[in-house]
Design a protein around this motif. Structure first.
Motif, mmCIF file in Angstrom:
data_model
loop_
_atom_site.group_PDB
_atom_site.id
_atom_site.type_symbol
_atom_site.label_atom_id
_atom_site.label_comp_id
_atom_site.label_asym_id
_atom_site.label_seq_id
_atom_site.Cartn_x
_atom_site.Cartn_y
_atom_site.Cartn_z
ATOM 1 N N HIS A 46 12.625 34.823 41.824
ATOM 2 C CA HIS A 46 12.087 34.458 42.313
ATOM 3 C C HIS A 46 12.078 33.197 42.559
ATOM 4 O O HIS A 46 12.510 32.041 43.377
ATOM 5 N N VAL A 47 11.681 32.517 41.360
ATOM 6 C CA VAL A 47 11.649 30.904 41.088
ATOM 7 C C VAL A 47 12.877 30.595 41.724
ATOM 8 O O VAL A 47 13.390 29.656 42.252
ATOM 9 N N CYS A 48 13.853 31.011 40.734
ATOM 10 C CA CYS A 48 15.182 30.659 40.855
ATOM 11 C C CYS A 48 15.600 30.446 42.197
ATOM 12 O O CYS A 48 16.283 29.690 43.053
ATOM 13 N N ASN A 49 15.048 31.774 43.287
ATOM 14 C CA ASN A 49 15.507 31.916 44.483
ATOM 15 C C ASN A 49 14.916 30.858 45.206
ATOM 16 O O ASN A 49 16.007 29.731 46.429
ATOM 17 N N HIS A 50 14.209 29.586 44.871
ATOM 18 C CA HIS A 50 13.395 28.534 45.633
ATOM 19 C C HIS A 50 13.881 28.180 45.566
ATOM 20 O O HIS A 50 13.919 27.008 46.163
ATOM 21 N N TYR A 51 14.448 27.719 44.074
ATOM 22 C CA TYR A 51 15.431 26.496 44.001
ATOM 23 C C TYR A 51 16.361 26.435 44.694
ATOM 24 O O TYR A 51 17.291 25.159 44.015
ATOM 25 N N LEU A 53 19.449 27.980 42.188
ATOM 26 C CA LEU A 53 19.504 27.747 41.034
ATOM 27 C C LEU A 53 20.253 28.486 40.594
ATOM 28 O O LEU A 53 20.198 30.093 40.326
ATOM 29 N N LEU A 54 21.363 28.747 39.902
ATOM 30 C CA LEU A 54 22.385 29.271 39.455
ATOM 31 C C LEU A 54 22.424 29.408 37.304
ATOM 32 O O LEU A 54 22.430 30.602 36.986
ATOM 33 N N GLU A 55 22.112 27.885 37.572
ATOM 34 C CA GLU A 55 22.203 28.223 35.616
ATOM 35 C C GLU A 55 20.283 28.424 35.454
ATOM 36 O O GLU A 55 20.343 27.989 34.709
ATOM 37 N N LYS A 56 20.199 29.173 35.618
ATOM 38 C CA LYS A 56 19.109 30.036 35.214
ATOM 39 C C LYS A 56 18.768 30.434 34.109
ATOM 40 O O LYS A 56 17.730 30.844 33.588
ATOM 41 N N ASP A 57 19.563 30.857 33.127
ATOM 42 C CA ASP A 57 19.527 31.309 31.723
ATOM 43 C C ASP A 57 18.954 29.887 30.799
ATOM 44 O O ASP A 57 18.244 30.589 29.504
ATOM 45 N N GLU A 107 25.469 21.900 37.631
ATOM 46 C CA GLU A 107 25.142 21.423 38.815
ATOM 47 C C GLU A 107 23.745 20.086 38.044
ATOM 48 O O GLU A 107 22.878 19.866 37.550
ATOM 49 N N GLU A 108 23.962 19.152 39.549
ATOM 50 C CA GLU A 108 22.787 18.535 39.251
ATOM 51 C C GLU A 108 21.727 19.047 39.115
ATOM 52 O O GLU A 108 20.633 17.962 38.959
ATOM 53 N N LEU A 109 21.148 19.642 39.998
ATOM 54 C CA LEU A 109 20.000 20.339 40.165
ATOM 55 C C LEU A 109 19.739 21.341 38.980
ATOM 56 O O LEU A 109 18.147 20.769 38.319
ATOM 57 N N THR A 110 20.245 21.681 37.991
ATOM 58 C CA THR A 110 20.245 21.769 36.915
ATOM 59 C C THR A 110 19.408 20.854 35.831
ATOM 60 O O THR A 110 18.793 20.809 35.338
ATOM 61 N N ARG A 111 20.120 20.334 35.479
ATOM 62 C CA ARG A 111 20.389 18.563 34.851
ATOM 63 C C ARG A 111 18.355 18.155 36.011
ATOM 64 O O ARG A 111 18.151 17.554 34.818
ATOM 65 N N TYR A 112 18.620 18.135 36.750
ATOM 66 C CA TYR A 112 17.270 17.393 37.081
ATOM 67 C C TYR A 112 15.944 17.880 36.903
ATOM 68 O O TYR A 112 15.306 17.616 35.988
ATOM 69 N N LEU A 113 16.214 19.625 36.541
ATOM 70 C CA LEU A 113 15.278 20.650 36.588
ATOM 71 C C LEU A 113 14.737 19.845 34.350
ATOM 72 O O LEU A 113 13.539 19.810 33.551
ATOM 73 N N ASP A 337 29.713 24.746 46.767
ATOM 74 C CA ASP A 337 29.125 23.075 47.540
ATOM 75 C C ASP A 337 27.334 22.861 46.452
ATOM 76 O O ASP A 337 26.642 23.882 46.856
ATOM 77 N N PRO A 338 27.661 21.870 46.195
ATOM 78 C CA PRO A 338 26.177 21.597 45.159
ATOM 79 C C PRO A 338 24.948 21.354 45.809
ATOM 80 O O PRO A 338 24.595 20.915 47.384
ATOM 81 N N PRO A 339 23.955 22.655 45.485
ATOM 82 C CA PRO A 339 23.000 22.468 46.456
ATOM 83 C C PRO A 339 21.513 21.247 46.845
ATOM 84 O O PRO A 339 22.069 19.902 45.814
ATOM 85 N N GLU A 340 20.989 20.765 47.826
ATOM 86 C CA GLU A 340 20.504 19.433 47.643
ATOM 87 C C GLU A 340 19.039 19.680 46.655
ATOM 88 O O GLU A 340 18.581 20.356 46.350
ATOM 89 N N VAL A 341 19.457 18.409 45.905
ATOM 90 C CA VAL A 341 17.664 18.418 45.102
ATOM 91 C C VAL A 341 17.209 17.465 45.974
ATOM 92 O O VAL A 341 17.114 15.943 46.460
ATOM 93 N N HIS A 342 15.356 18.007 46.031
ATOM 94 C CA HIS A 342 14.127 17.352 46.250
ATOM 95 C C HIS A 342 14.113 16.915 45.619
ATOM 96 O O HIS A 342 12.599 17.278 44.518
ATOM 97 N N ARG A 343 13.403 15.704 44.872
ATOM 98 C CA ARG A 343 12.693 15.016 44.159
ATOM 99 C C ARG A 343 11.788 13.654 44.480
ATOM 100 O O ARG A 343 11.797 14.363 46.380
ATOM 101 N N LEU A 344 10.957 14.636 43.649
ATOM 102 C CA LEU A 344 9.764 13.716 44.194
ATOM 103 C C LEU A 344 9.127 11.988 44.320
ATOM 104 O O LEU A 344 9.984 11.639 42.932
ATOM 105 N N HIS A 345 9.090 11.321 44.558
ATOM 106 C CA HIS A 345 8.746 10.215 44.269
ATOM 107 C C HIS A 345 7.599 9.511 44.383
ATOM 108 O O HIS A 345 6.254 10.433 43.961
#
Length: 590
Positions: A46-51, A53-57, A107-113, A337-345
């Motif tokens: 559920h959380v990985c679908n929210h993000y 995220l594929l590299e969820k291991d 993926e950049e998303l995994t690195r951001y997390l 295609d890399p997913p969009e990363v939503h960063r907090l300001h």
């Protein structure tokens, strides 16, 4: 707030649905409704679908039970059977396995997390680092949050708004500003986060989730598991590193944890004592999972392990999921295609402004008279401090030892000037006393003022009684003397009762051990009889029957079977028949 409902094929009624809140790495929350048979893997998905995220291991979901003990949610077991707290449930999405080489993350998303997790580790005192590394990591966080330095937008003390470290000095802040101005200019958020990962993964405490314990000498130690192996820290120094290739077995018995391995071609057994059996079991499970994830080449090599070698006893556990090598291989095959990363300001994360010293004092006031409920800090750094006196001492320790709030007082200015004048060594974050055991507080508590020792103590006197003894009133003193006399009498009676109870318990324990040995022997005999009942008829079927089934025919044609048949079985059969005929002759049954 995103809502999702999981329904099983049985379509249970709505009154059996359970509400779950999951706190994410950026302190936002998502909720979902589950059913009683929903397994832990559904929440991870559920959380990985929210993000997206594929590299969820690398990630998992953690929760804290009513005894303040942390747990990782097991994916293959129903959630309701794992949770001991009251509904609705609150859990946290966290990094469970830190990548050995973050640069291999696709993926950049995994690195951001992973960056968000490391930022939390820095803030809560888990990722210890020398002064130069601390300044660089802090500058990377500021660059990722604010972008390039702008003299018009950033006042001279703009770093004070960031709460980056548990104890943040003016000298460190000035160094962070210098790096932010000069070295990191022009870097976007993704590049600054990547540089933080590169620097952080070379630190000794990278990926260490510290478990407090006592070694065989009674000294405080922190155990952890990394991609390299099993590590032991005392204070801020790593005193043991046992690589996974040299770790043979991890086991626990009660509150005692054992690490059995090989070091310099000699058998090594390390023994540690935790505060509770639940903490010891959690430590063992974390070790089993980390060893399987980092050591095994394939998930098919993972075996079910037992906590003890005692026959038919001990906990059994098996890590379920892909291992590190499989995760890296799967990441290299991602083609989307890399997913969009939503960063907090800056200012949107609770890790900064909302955890300032001023707010900390306000938020801690209701924690003193009663035990707090499970919250984010418990799930993030909680290691099981649960008694009110320990909480009170921890709160007082933090309030006494925390850095000033930098409100501009004269005493603060004097301390800063004295700090700048010190020349007897370089200040490093790692030189601070390392104690991540303050389960309710975002700032570590000095070990000399309570700390880990509170986990292993059971105070007799309450805080209210300790305060009463400070009064010098004669009536109060007389009352306290009478109370002490009653307490001594009660203590003597309790000791006598405990000795009598201990004798009875020893007798019961001896009987239980005898019953266990007898039961084990009966089970062994039953197993042998069962094997004979299956093996003997099968052997007679092969040797005496004429049934020409394909697999029986193949067995009969093997050289080993023919040798056994002609050299052993046939002479044995002739001897038995001869004896039977002699007995029948004597009985006159010819």
């Amino acid at each position: 707030m995103k809502m999702l409902r999981f329904r099983s094929p049985s379509l249970r009624s709505l009154d059996q649905e359970i509400q779950v809140t999951i706190r994410l790495l950026d302190d936002s929350e998502i909720s979902c409704s589950i059913q009683r048979e929903t397994k832990g893997q559904f929440l991870v998905d559920h959380v990985c679908n929210h993000y997206s995220l594929l590299e969820k291991d690398y990630f998992g979901i953690r929760y804290v039970d009513p005894e303040k003990q942390r747990h990782w949610l097991e994916p293959n077991k129903p959630i309701v059977k794992q949770m001991k707290s009251q509904q609705p449930y609150t859990m946290c999405f966290r990094v469970k396995f830190y990548p050995h080489e973050p640069m291999k993350i696709k993926e950049e998303l995994t690195r951001y997390l992973l960056y968000l997790q490391l930022k939390r580790d820095v803030y809560h005192g888990r990722l210890l680092c020398p002064f130069a590394d601390a300044a660089y990591l802090g500058a990377c966080i500021v660059q990722a949050e604010l972008g390039d330095y702008d003299q018009d937008e950033h006042p001279p003390d703009y770093i004070q708004d960031f709460k980056l470290f548990p104890k943040q000095s003016l000298k460190l802040e000035r160094k962070i500003i210098d790096i932010h101005k000069n070295e990191l200019r022009g870097q976007c958020s993704a590049v600054a986060e990547l540089h933080l990962l590169q620097r952080a993964h070379n630190l000794e405490t990278y990926g260490v989730d510290p478990h407090p314990c006592k070694d065989f000498t009674g000294s405080t130690a922190f155990l952890g598991f990394t991609a390299t192996g099993f590590v032991v820290f005392q204070g801020n120094k790593r005193i043991h590193l046992l690589k996974w290739a040299d770790v043979n077995k991890l086991k626990f018995e009660g509150k005692t944890f054992y690490v059995i391995g090989i070091q310099k071609e000699k058998k090594l057994v390390l023994t540690f004592h935790t505060s509770t059996p639940a903490a010891c079991k959690h430590l063992w499970k974390c070790g089993v999972e980390n060893q399987a994830f980092y050591k095994c080449a394939k998930s098919s090599q993972i075996k079910t392990v037992s906590s003890s070698n005692i026959f038919f006893k001990g906990s059994r556990f098996r890590y379920s999921g892909r291992v590190a090598k499989e995760v890296i291989e799967a990441s290299s095959k991602i083609q989307r295609d890399p997913p969009e990363v939503h960063r907090l300001h800056f200012g949107q994360s609770r890790s900064f402004n909302s955890l300032s010293h001023k707010n900390l004092i306000i938020n801690m006031e209701p924690l003193v008279p009663a035990l707090p409920s499970t919250n984010e800090n418990e799930a993030d750094i909680g290691l099981g401090v649960g008694d009110p006196l320990g909480l009170l001492e921890s709160v007082l320790s933090v309030l006494c030892s925390s850095a000033p709030t930098r409100a501009g007082g004269e005493a603060e200015g004097q301390e800063e000037e004295e700090e700048e004048e010190e020349t007897s060594g370089v200040l490093t974050i790692s030189e601070l006393v390392y104690n991540p055991c303050a389960s309710m507080l975002p700032t570590p508590v000095d070990d000399g003022q309570g700390g880990v020792d509170l986990l292993f103590q059971s105070p007799i006197q309450s805080p209210a009684r300790l305060l009463r003894e400070l009064h010098a009133d004669p009536d109060i003193q007389a009352q306290l003397v009478a109370e002490r006399v009653r307490d001594r009498a009660f203590e003597r009676a309790r000791v006598v009762g405990r000795s009598m109870l201990g004798s009875g318990l020893r007798l019961l324990s001896r009987n239980e051990r005898v019953n266990t040995c007898v039961l084990s022997a009966v089970r062994l005999i039953a197993m042998v009889i069962g094997v004979l009942l299956v093996a003997v008829p099968m052997l007679l079927l092969l040797l005496e029957s004429d049934i020409d089934v394909s697999f029986l025919h193949e067995i009969r044609q093997t050289p080993e079977f023919e040798q056994f048949h002609y050299e052993y079985y046939c002479p044995l059969r002739r001897w038995i028949l001869c004896k039977i005929s002699m007995v029948m002759e004597r009985l006159g049954w010819d």
